[in-house]
Design a protein around this motif. Structure first.
Motif, PDB file in Angstrom:
ATOM      1  N   GLY A 134     -16.499   3.914  69.466  1.00 20.06           N
ATOM      2  CA  GLY A 134     -17.155   5.178  69.788  1.00 20.06           C
ATOM      3  C   GLY A 134     -16.362   6.209  70.549  1.00 20.06           C
ATOM      4  O   GLY A 134     -16.891   7.254  70.929  1.00 20.06           O
ATOM      5  N   PHE A 135     -15.067   6.005  70.786  1.00 18.28           N
ATOM      6  CA  PHE A 135     -14.251   6.990  71.490  1.00 18.28           C
ATOM      7  C   PHE A 135     -13.699   8.022  70.505  1.00 18.28           C
ATOM      8  O   PHE A 135     -13.283   7.682  69.393  1.00 18.28           O
ATOM      9  CB  PHE A 135     -13.074   6.326  72.212  1.00 18.28           C
ATOM     10  CG  PHE A 135     -13.450   5.625  73.482  1.00 18.28           C
ATOM     11  CD1 PHE A 135     -13.413   6.298  74.696  1.00 18.28           C
ATOM     12  CD2 PHE A 135     -13.850   4.299  73.470  1.00 18.28           C
ATOM     13  CE1 PHE A 135     -13.752   5.665  75.865  1.00 18.28           C
ATOM     14  CE2 PHE A 135     -14.200   3.648  74.638  1.00 18.28           C
ATOM     15  CZ  PHE A 135     -14.154   4.325  75.837  1.00 18.28           C
ATOM     16  N   LEU A 136     -13.701   9.282  70.935  1.00 15.84           N
ATOM     17  CA  LEU A 136     -13.033  10.343  70.173  1.00 15.84           C
ATOM     18  C   LEU A 136     -11.830  10.785  70.986  1.00 15.84           C
ATOM     19  O   LEU A 136     -11.960  11.263  72.112  1.00 15.84           O
ATOM     20  CB  LEU A 136     -13.965  11.528  69.934  1.00 15.84           C
ATOM     21  CG  LEU A 136     -13.354  12.701  69.148  1.00 15.84           C
ATOM     22  CD1 LEU A 136     -12.979  12.275  67.735  1.00 15.84           C
ATOM     23  CD2 LEU A 136     -14.304  13.894  69.115  1.00 15.84           C
ATOM     24  N   ILE A 137     -10.655  10.627  70.410  1.00 12.28           N
ATOM     25  CA  ILE A 137      -9.408  10.927  71.116  1.00 12.28           C
ATOM     26  C   ILE A 137      -8.750  12.131  70.470  1.00 12.28           C
ATOM     27  O   ILE A 137      -8.406  12.111  69.284  1.00 12.28           O
ATOM     28  CB  ILE A 137      -8.444   9.717  71.059  1.00 12.28           C
ATOM     29  CG1 ILE A 137      -9.135   8.482  71.642  1.00 12.28           C
ATOM     30  CG2 ILE A 137      -7.151  10.019  71.801  1.00 12.28           C
ATOM     31  CD1 ILE A 137      -8.489   7.170  71.249  1.00 12.28           C
ATOM     32  N   LYS A 138      -8.596  13.196  71.255  1.00  8.86           N
ATOM     33  CA  LYS A 138      -7.976  14.427  70.761  1.00  8.86           C
ATOM     34  C   LYS A 138      -6.495  14.412  71.148  1.00  8.86           C
ATOM     35  O   LYS A 138      -6.156  14.596  72.312  1.00  8.86           O
ATOM     36  CB  LYS A 138      -8.685  15.646  71.347  1.00  8.86           C
ATOM     37  CG  LYS A 138     -10.157  15.752  70.939  1.00  8.86           C
ATOM     38  CD  LYS A 138     -10.814  16.954  71.602  1.00  8.86           C
ATOM     39  CE  LYS A 138     -12.276  17.086  71.174  1.00  8.86           C
ATOM     40  NZ  LYS A 138     -12.390  17.512  69.762  1.00  8.86           N
ATOM     41  N   LEU A 139      -5.654  14.164  70.174  1.00 13.73           N
ATOM     42  CA  LEU A 139      -4.222  14.026  70.444  1.00 13.73           C
ATOM     43  C   LEU A 139      -3.526  15.386  70.502  1.00 13.73           C
ATOM     44  O   LEU A 139      -3.949  16.343  69.848  1.00 13.73           O
ATOM     45  CB  LEU A 139      -3.573  13.169  69.355  1.00 13.73           C
ATOM     46  CG  LEU A 139      -4.001  11.702  69.292  1.00 13.73           C
ATOM     47  CD1 LEU A 139      -3.391  11.030  68.072  1.00 13.73           C
ATOM     48  CD2 LEU A 139      -3.600  10.965  70.570  1.00 13.73           C
ATOM     49  N   ILE A 154      -8.605  11.117  66.680  1.00 12.90           N
ATOM     50  CA  ILE A 154      -8.843   9.728  66.284  1.00 12.90           C
ATOM     51  C   ILE A 154     -10.216   9.298  66.792  1.00 12.90           C
ATOM     52  O   ILE A 154     -10.554   9.518  67.955  1.00 12.90           O
ATOM     53  CB  ILE A 154      -7.778   8.788  66.883  1.00 12.90           C
ATOM     54  CG1 ILE A 154      -6.402   9.087  66.296  1.00 12.90           C
ATOM     55  CG2 ILE A 154      -8.143   7.325  66.641  1.00 12.90           C
ATOM     56  CD1 ILE A 154      -5.282   8.298  66.947  1.00 12.90           C
ATOM     57  N   LYS A 155     -10.990   8.687  65.918  1.00 14.34           N
ATOM     58  CA  LYS A 155     -12.269   8.112  66.335  1.00 14.34           C
ATOM     59  C   LYS A 155     -12.159   6.597  66.242  1.00 14.34           C
ATOM     60  O   LYS A 155     -11.783   6.048  65.208  1.00 14.34           O
ATOM     61  CB  LYS A 155     -13.407   8.594  65.442  1.00 14.34           C
ATOM     62  CG  LYS A 155     -14.777   8.124  65.914  1.00 14.34           C
ATOM     63  CD  LYS A 155     -15.897   8.680  65.041  1.00 14.34           C
ATOM     64  CE  LYS A 155     -17.260   8.193  65.536  1.00 14.34           C
ATOM     65  NZ  LYS A 155     -18.353   8.705  64.663  1.00 14.34           N
ATOM     66  N   LYS A 162     -16.766   9.251  76.493  1.00 12.00           N
ATOM     67  CA  LYS A 162     -16.436   8.897  75.116  1.00 12.00           C
ATOM     68  C   LYS A 162     -15.477   9.888  74.441  1.00 12.00           C
ATOM     69  O   LYS A 162     -15.019   9.641  73.336  1.00 12.00           O
ATOM     70  CB  LYS A 162     -17.722   8.799  74.282  1.00 12.00           C
ATOM     71  CG  LYS A 162     -18.593   7.615  74.663  1.00 12.00           C
ATOM     72  CD  LYS A 162     -17.864   6.289  74.419  1.00 12.00           C
ATOM     73  CE  LYS A 162     -18.735   5.089  74.735  1.00 12.00           C
ATOM     74  NZ  LYS A 162     -18.039   3.805  74.500  1.00 12.00           N
ATOM     75  N   ILE A 163     -15.179  11.000  75.107  1.00 15.77           N
ATOM     76  CA  ILE A 163     -14.226  11.963  74.549  1.00 15.77           C
ATOM     77  C   ILE A 163     -13.018  12.051  75.475  1.00 15.77           C
ATOM     78  O   ILE A 163     -13.152  12.348  76.666  1.00 15.77           O
ATOM     79  CB  ILE A 163     -14.855  13.356  74.370  1.00 15.77           C
ATOM     80  CG1 ILE A 163     -16.034  13.268  73.398  1.00 15.77           C
ATOM     81  CG2 ILE A 163     -13.813  14.345  73.844  1.00 15.77           C
ATOM     82  CD1 ILE A 163     -16.779  14.583  73.207  1.00 15.77           C
TER      83      ILE A 163
END
Length: 232
Positions: free
Chosen positions: A187-192, A182-183, A217-218
């Motif tokens: 500006g955060f990129l979230i790796k679920l 999810i972006k 941010k990641i």
């Protein structure tokens, strides 16, 4: 003797009048039966735009002139379920000649691209061409996936039940491993992870409001019981 004769004539006259009245009533009833037409002559469709209501009506015109008592729900289901804009519908017969159809339009949740064309993703999990709906899609998130739109609907439901705001999301990325990234708009990129997404989203909310991690941010949540923060 004279009185009996008069009485008899009166009885005959009475029965004659009664016969005429009954005959007239029977004739009227026959005329009512003849004029009582139960053939369907109108179908009213509401719930969509005027243009799309008309399209639904056109697809159901073949039912006109059919006896309303012989029209059943399956006649409508087979057609309405094929319409990607339809979330649900309610049918009401109004005797002797009218059927009203009230449609609940599917909620438009996101945008995606398939074979070079843009589509809305509906809450029913179906794709709707953007040209079919008069609505700006600039505020909706973009979903990068060639399929698995039902999985996207499930993911949205998890997000809606969490403290994380769906409106904060700019885009979704689906991976063949059955996992999503999810972006967010900030500006955060979230790796679920593949599983326990609801639990993972709790950590995302805490991380985002923590000043100590404001430059990170990641947010990588793919490994169970492990959080990896980075800038790239």
């Amino acid at each position: 003797m004279m009185l009996q004769l008069i009485d008899r004539k009166l009885k005959i006259f009475f029965y004659l009048i009664l016969f005429i009245l009954l005959s007239t009533q029977i004739t009227k009833n026959k005329n009512i039966k003849i004029n009582f037409n139960t053939n369907l002559n109108n179908i009213e469709v509401i719930g969509l735009s005027d243009e799309n209501n008309l399209k639904v009506y056109q697809s159901l015109k073949f039912l006109l002139t059919k006896n309303i008592f012989l029209v059943n729900k399956n006649d409508f289901q087979n057609i309405l379920k094929k319409n990607n804009l339809v979330e649900s519908f309610y049918i009401k017969k109004i005797y002797p000649n009218l059927i009203k159809i009230k449609i609940k339009q599917t909620k438009l949740l996101a945008i995606t691209n398939k074979k070079g064309k843009k589509f809305f993703i509906g809450s029913n999990g179906k794709l709707i061409p953007v040209s079919q709906v008069e609505l700006s899609y600039n505020e909706l998130p973009f979903v990068y996936s060639k399929s698995n739109y039902i999985d996207f609907i499930k993911l949205k439901k998890i997000i809606d039940e969490s403290e994380f705001q769906f409106e904060q999301i700019e885009s979704f990325y689906y991976f063949p491993s059955n996992r999503w990234d999810i972006k967010t708009k900030d500006g955060f990129l979230i790796k679920l992870p593949e599983k326990n997404i609801a639990e993972s989203l709790k950590f995302v909310t805490l991380i985002k409001i923590n000043e100590e991690f404001k430059d990170k941010k990641i947010i990588d949540l793919r490994i169970s019981n492990n959080i990896v923060l980075s800038n790239e």
